[in-house]
Design a protein around this motif. Structure first.
Motif, PDB file in Angstrom:
ATOM      1  N   VAL A   1       0.640  -0.951   0.019  1.00  0.00           N
ATOM      2  CA  VAL A   1      -0.099  -0.123  -0.117  1.00  0.00           C
ATOM      3  C   VAL A   1       1.074   0.763  -0.039  1.00  0.00           C
ATOM      4  O   VAL A   1       1.617   1.637   0.845  1.00  0.00           O
ATOM      5  CB  VAL A   1      -1.095  -0.341   0.960  1.00  0.00           C
ATOM      6  N   GLU A   2       0.550   2.529  -1.133  1.00  0.00           N
ATOM      7  CA  GLU A   2       1.724   3.063  -0.808  1.00  0.00           C
ATOM      8  C   GLU A   2       0.721   4.414  -1.715  1.00  0.00           C
ATOM      9  O   GLU A   2      -0.310   4.509  -2.601  1.00  0.00           O
ATOM     10  CB  GLU A   2       2.622   2.628  -1.889  1.00  0.00           C
ATOM     11  N   ARG A   3       0.264   5.468  -1.734  1.00  0.00           N
ATOM     12  CA  ARG A   3       0.992   6.840  -2.081  1.00  0.00           C
ATOM     13  C   ARG A   3       1.098   6.753  -3.416  1.00  0.00           C
ATOM     14  O   ARG A   3       2.187   6.225  -3.255  1.00  0.00           O
ATOM     15  CB  ARG A   3       1.122   7.978  -1.291  1.00  0.00           C
ATOM     16  N   THR A   4       0.118   7.299  -4.376  1.00  0.00           N
ATOM     17  CA  THR A   4       0.211   7.266  -5.936  1.00  0.00           C
ATOM     18  C   THR A   4       1.392   8.151  -6.251  1.00  0.00           C
ATOM     19  O   THR A   4       2.835   7.715  -7.217  1.00  0.00           O
ATOM     20  CB  THR A   4      -0.499   7.330  -6.821  1.00  0.00           C
TER      21      THR A   4
ATOM     22  N   PRO B   1      -6.659  -6.218  13.614  1.00  0.00           N
ATOM     23  CA  PRO B   1      -5.598  -6.794  13.480  1.00  0.00           C
ATOM     24  C   PRO B   1      -4.756  -7.157  12.015  1.00  0.00           C
ATOM     25  O   PRO B   1      -4.116  -7.217  11.524  1.00  0.00           O
ATOM     26  CB  PRO B   1      -4.852  -7.758  14.412  1.00  0.00           C
ATOM     27  N   HIS B   2      -6.079  -7.320  11.426  1.00  0.00           N
ATOM     28  CA  HIS B   2      -6.277  -8.552   9.823  1.00  0.00           C
ATOM     29  C   HIS B   2      -5.864  -7.733   8.916  1.00  0.00           C
ATOM     30  O   HIS B   2      -6.304  -8.282   8.070  1.00  0.00           O
ATOM     31  CB  HIS B   2      -6.391  -9.774  10.004  1.00  0.00           C
ATOM     32  N   THR B   3      -7.129  -6.454   9.480  1.00  0.00           N
ATOM     33  CA  THR B   3      -8.103  -5.525   8.469  1.00  0.00           C
ATOM     34  C   THR B   3      -7.656  -4.355   8.187  1.00  0.00           C
ATOM     35  O   THR B   3      -7.002  -3.469   9.075  1.00  0.00           O
ATOM     36  CB  THR B   3      -8.836  -5.540   9.017  1.00  0.00           C
ATOM     37  N   VAL B   4      -6.945  -3.821   6.994  1.00  0.00           N
ATOM     38  CA  VAL B   4      -6.603  -2.195   6.826  1.00  0.00           C
ATOM     39  C   VAL B   4      -7.237  -1.626   5.717  1.00  0.00           C
ATOM     40  O   VAL B   4      -7.553  -1.838   4.914  1.00  0.00           O
ATOM     41  CB  VAL B   4      -4.824  -2.901   6.279  1.00  0.00           C
ATOM     42  N   GLY B   5      -7.901  -0.085   5.870  1.00  0.00           N
ATOM     43  CA  GLY B   5      -8.441   0.248   5.263  1.00  0.00           C
ATOM     44  C   GLY B   5      -6.606   0.866   4.121  1.00  0.00           C
ATOM     45  O   GLY B   5      -6.504   1.443   4.710  1.00  0.00           O
ATOM     46  N   ILE B   6      -8.022   0.978   3.333  1.00  0.00           N
ATOM     47  CA  ILE B   6      -7.110   2.654   1.801  1.00  0.00           C
ATOM     48  C   ILE B   6      -7.892   3.375   1.457  1.00  0.00           C
ATOM     49  O   ILE B   6      -8.665   2.967   0.665  1.00  0.00           O
ATOM     50  CB  ILE B   6      -6.702   1.160   1.114  1.00  0.00           C
ATOM     51  N   ALA B   7      -7.541   4.211   2.203  1.00  0.00           N
ATOM     52  CA  ALA B   7      -8.501   5.610   1.661  1.00  0.00           C
ATOM     53  C   ALA B   7      -7.334   6.449   0.448  1.00  0.00           C
ATOM     54  O   ALA B   7      -6.170   6.041   0.191  1.00  0.00           O
ATOM     55  CB  ALA B   7      -8.575   7.059   2.768  1.00  0.00           C
ATOM     56  N   GLY B   8      -8.343   6.933  -0.716  1.00  0.00           N
ATOM     57  CA  GLY B   8      -7.463   7.485  -1.636  1.00  0.00           C
ATOM     58  C   GLY B   8      -8.703   7.717  -2.400  1.00  0.00           C
ATOM     59  O   GLY B   8      -8.291   8.436  -3.601  1.00  0.00           O
TER      60      GLY B   8
ATOM     61  N   GLU C   1     -13.548   4.041   1.163  1.00  0.00           N
ATOM     62  CA  GLU C   1     -12.287   3.263   1.870  1.00  0.00           C
ATOM     63  C   GLU C   1     -12.463   2.106   1.570  1.00  0.00           C
ATOM     64  O   GLU C   1     -13.037   1.130   1.871  1.00  0.00           O
ATOM     65  CB  GLU C   1     -12.575   4.084   2.732  1.00  0.00           C
ATOM     66  N   ARG C   2     -11.444   0.618   0.659  1.00  0.00           N
ATOM     67  CA  ARG C   2     -11.404   0.571   0.171  1.00  0.00           C
ATOM     68  C   ARG C   2     -11.312  -0.627   1.351  1.00  0.00           C
ATOM     69  O   ARG C   2      -9.643  -0.353   2.256  1.00  0.00           O
ATOM     70  CB  ARG C   2     -10.339  -0.068  -1.074  1.00  0.00           C
ATOM     71  N   ARG C   3     -11.636  -2.117   1.911  1.00  0.00           N
ATOM     72  CA  ARG C   3     -10.843  -2.861   2.709  1.00  0.00           C
ATOM     73  C   ARG C   3     -10.188  -4.169   2.478  1.00  0.00           C
ATOM     74  O   ARG C   3     -10.746  -4.355   1.097  1.00  0.00           O
ATOM     75  CB  ARG C   3     -11.851  -3.355   3.610  1.00  0.00           C
ATOM     76  N   VAL C   4      -8.904  -4.376   2.885  1.00  0.00           N
ATOM     77  CA  VAL C   4      -7.611  -5.750   2.411  1.00  0.00           C
ATOM     78  C   VAL C   4      -7.642  -6.434   3.967  1.00  0.00           C
ATOM     79  O   VAL C   4      -7.237  -5.692   4.614  1.00  0.00           O
ATOM     80  CB  VAL C   4      -7.089  -5.546   1.550  1.00  0.00           C
ATOM     81  N   THR C   5      -7.535  -7.712   3.480  1.00  0.00           N
ATOM     82  CA  THR C   5      -7.703  -8.488   4.727  1.00  0.00           C
ATOM     83  C   THR C   5      -6.049  -9.128   4.703  1.00  0.00           C
ATOM     84  O   THR C   5      -5.751  -9.169   3.034  1.00  0.00           O
ATOM     85  CB  THR C   5      -8.556  -9.645   4.863  1.00  0.00           C
ATOM     86  N   ALA C   6      -4.762  -9.041   5.656  1.00  0.00           N
ATOM     87  CA  ALA C   6      -3.900  -9.735   5.341  1.00  0.00           C
ATOM     88  C   ALA C   6      -3.684 -10.678   6.584  1.00  0.00           C
ATOM     89  O   ALA C   6      -3.852 -10.801   7.632  1.00  0.00           O
ATOM     90  CB  ALA C   6      -2.481  -9.186   5.149  1.00  0.00           C
ATOM     91  N   ALA C   7      -2.740 -12.500   6.135  1.00  0.00           N
ATOM     92  CA  ALA C   7      -2.299 -13.145   7.369  1.00  0.00           C
ATOM     93  C   ALA C   7      -1.553 -12.297   7.674  1.00  0.00           C
ATOM     94  O   ALA C   7      -1.101 -12.698   9.363  1.00  0.00           O
ATOM     95  CB  ALA C   7      -2.172 -14.233   6.244  1.00  0.00           C
ATOM     96  N   ASN C   8      -0.572 -12.027   7.318  1.00  0.00           N
ATOM     97  CA  ASN C   8       0.878 -11.180   7.802  1.00  0.00           C
ATOM     98  C   ASN C   8       0.829  -9.520   7.684  1.00  0.00           C
ATOM     99  O   ASN C   8       0.664  -9.061   6.160  1.00  0.00           O
ATOM    100  CB  ASN C   8       2.174 -11.908   7.721  1.00  0.00           C
TER     101      ASN C   8
END
Length: 466
Positions: A32-35, A120-127, A131-138
């Motif tokens: 995840v990174e700003r453009t 702890p496993h979910t990250v919101g991505i604004a932009g 807001e988009r939500r993605v989950t990750a094991a790590n």
């Protein structure tokens, strides 16, 4: 099932290598990174732009050739900001292309936006609009840092600025005050002094670069003075007064230092305030840094942190290795690293680099050692380059003749230090350097000269004991 096996927040050196390492292990990885920030601080405002700026300054001022062609020698008489920024923009653009290609080639997904933990496993991505939500094991946090800005200083990014804003100067200042004699402050101080700017360095500490070899630091200080740099150590800045076209730095001692520009280099702050760490069960310290264990795991088992955001040594090179190790640890891959032998590179003019112990550290530990020294003026390559001030120091254990430290000052110091690093990493002794054949003429030959110097001193003492 999670969207990704590894989600990395931040695309700087640590983030890149973590994501690519995971991809090489056959895992689904994303960053995840700003453009506008692919590559992180390293590519956009820190390491790459500042080192490119340094290279342009050394070339255009003709500084490295003046011993051969005279003190008045310059490649370009009137150097402008545009001359310097053109090279910087070119290199940054190429580096961003390289990173994008590497991520695409390894099938690492780049998610544009700003990340924050929702749990702890979910990250919101604004932009975007939603807001988009993605989950990750790590998750690997590799958000880096920004320059710290004291509340008592009014920054305008023109007259009073931090290191990020240095790259957008409209003109080369005729005078500059640098507050903070750390690595970044001294790098910029030496660059602008080489351009002819009258530079004053202010620091509340009694000296500079206290973690480096004292003799090497003294050599740097001498050369900076030769570039007309003034040092004000043991002084604290009370305030900075902004005027129409300049600023006055007022010290607690009552001194007033006028200058076109004031560069505040007062440390860095971790970029964690918008991460929502509390939602993941984490917290940062007052400087925005995250505490990790030896495997870069945070207090939450599946969340790791690497790079500048975890503090010292905060180098691009170490961040890359931390990212790789964090990814391997996350997936149970065996890891090994030579992180005990970290090379330190300081891109002042001239350069400083070292690996291993300093004389002060060996003395404090009561380890008997001998010093071998080589000076560039003794080497044919040093004469060819016009570098008569460079030097290399080897610290050698008296009992086992192992190389315990390498300290270099001068042209290509950050390159040739790795020869010593390789010898030390393999438990090598000074005997190897004495017996090795180095290309001639090269700066690498300094190792043989210094090794012979150390060996002769050790033999001289041993003969007295016979």
């Amino acid at each position: 099932m999670h969207d990704y096996d590894l989600l990395v927040i931040g695309s700087g050196p640590g983030g890149q290598k973590a994501a690519i390492a995971a991809a090489k292990l056959g895992r689904r990885a994303a960053i995840v990174e700003r453009t506008d920030s692919v590559g992180g601080v390293c590519i956009n405002t820190g390491t790459i732009p500042s080192k490119t700026l340094r290279e342009a300054i050394v070339y255009l001022t003709g500084l490295s050739q003046r011993e051969l062609y005279g003190q008045s020698y310059r490649v370009k008489d009137e150097i402008t900001v545009q001359d310097l920024s053109a090279r910087t923009r070119h290199v940054v653009g190429r580096e961003v292309d390289v990173i994008m290609h590497q991520l695409a080639r390894n099938h690492v997904t780049l998610l544009a936006g700003t990340a924050r933990f929702l749990d702890p496993h979910t990250v919101g991505i604004a932009g975007g609009p939603v807001e988009r939500r993605v989950t990750a094991a790590n998750v690997v946090i590799a958000t880096g840092t920004r320059p710290a800005r004291p509340d008592t200083v009014e920054f305008d990014d023109r007259t009073v600025l931090d290191s990020d804003a240095m790259l957008s100067l409209e003109r080369i200042p005729s005078s500059m005050v640098v507050v903070g004699a750390g690595v970044i402050g001294l790098e910029y101080a030496s660059m602008f002094a080489a351009l002819g700017t009258k530079v004053t360095v202010v620091d509340r500490r009694p000296g500079m670069l206290e973690f480096c070899d004292g003799e090497i630091v003294e050599s740097l200080r001498y050369h900076l003075r030769d570039l007309a740099v003034t040092f004000r150590f043991g002084e604290t800045v009370a305030r900075v007064e902004r005027h129409k076209t300049a600023a006055v730095t007022v010290l607690d001692s009552g001194k007033r230092i006028p200058a076109d520009t004031v560069l505040y280099s007062a440390g860095r702050q971790g970029l964690t305030d918008e991460l929502g760490l509390e939602n993941a069960g984490l917290e940062a310290d007052a400087r925005g840094r995250i505490t990790v264990g030896p495997d870069y795991r945070t207090a939450v088992d599946h969340i790791f942190a690497v790079g500048d955001v975890i503090g010292f040594p905060a180098l691009a090179a170490t961040s890359m290795e931390q990212g790789r190790l964090a990814a391997y640890t996350a997936f149970g891959e065996p890891t090994s690293s030579a992180q005990g032998l970290l090379p330190i590179g300081i891109y002042t003019i001239p350069e400083i680099s070292y690996v291993g112990s300093t004389e002060a550290e060996l003395t404090d530990a009561s380890i008997a050692y001998e010093v071998g020294t080589s000076r560039y003026r003794e080497l044919a390559r040093g004469q060819i380059l016009g570098d008569s001030y460079g030097m290399l120091k080897l610290l050698v254990g008296v009992e086992d003749r192992r190389v315990l430290g390498v300290h270099v000052f001068g042209t290509n110091a950050t390159e040739i230090v790795h020869i010593g690093q390789a010898v030390m990493g393999n438990g090598g002794t000074v005997d190897y350097l004495v017996e090795a054949v180095f290309n001639y003429p090269t700066l690498a030959e300094a190792y043989k000269v210094a090794a012979l110097d150390a060996m002769n001193k050790i033999r001289a003492v041993s003969r007295l004991d016979e």
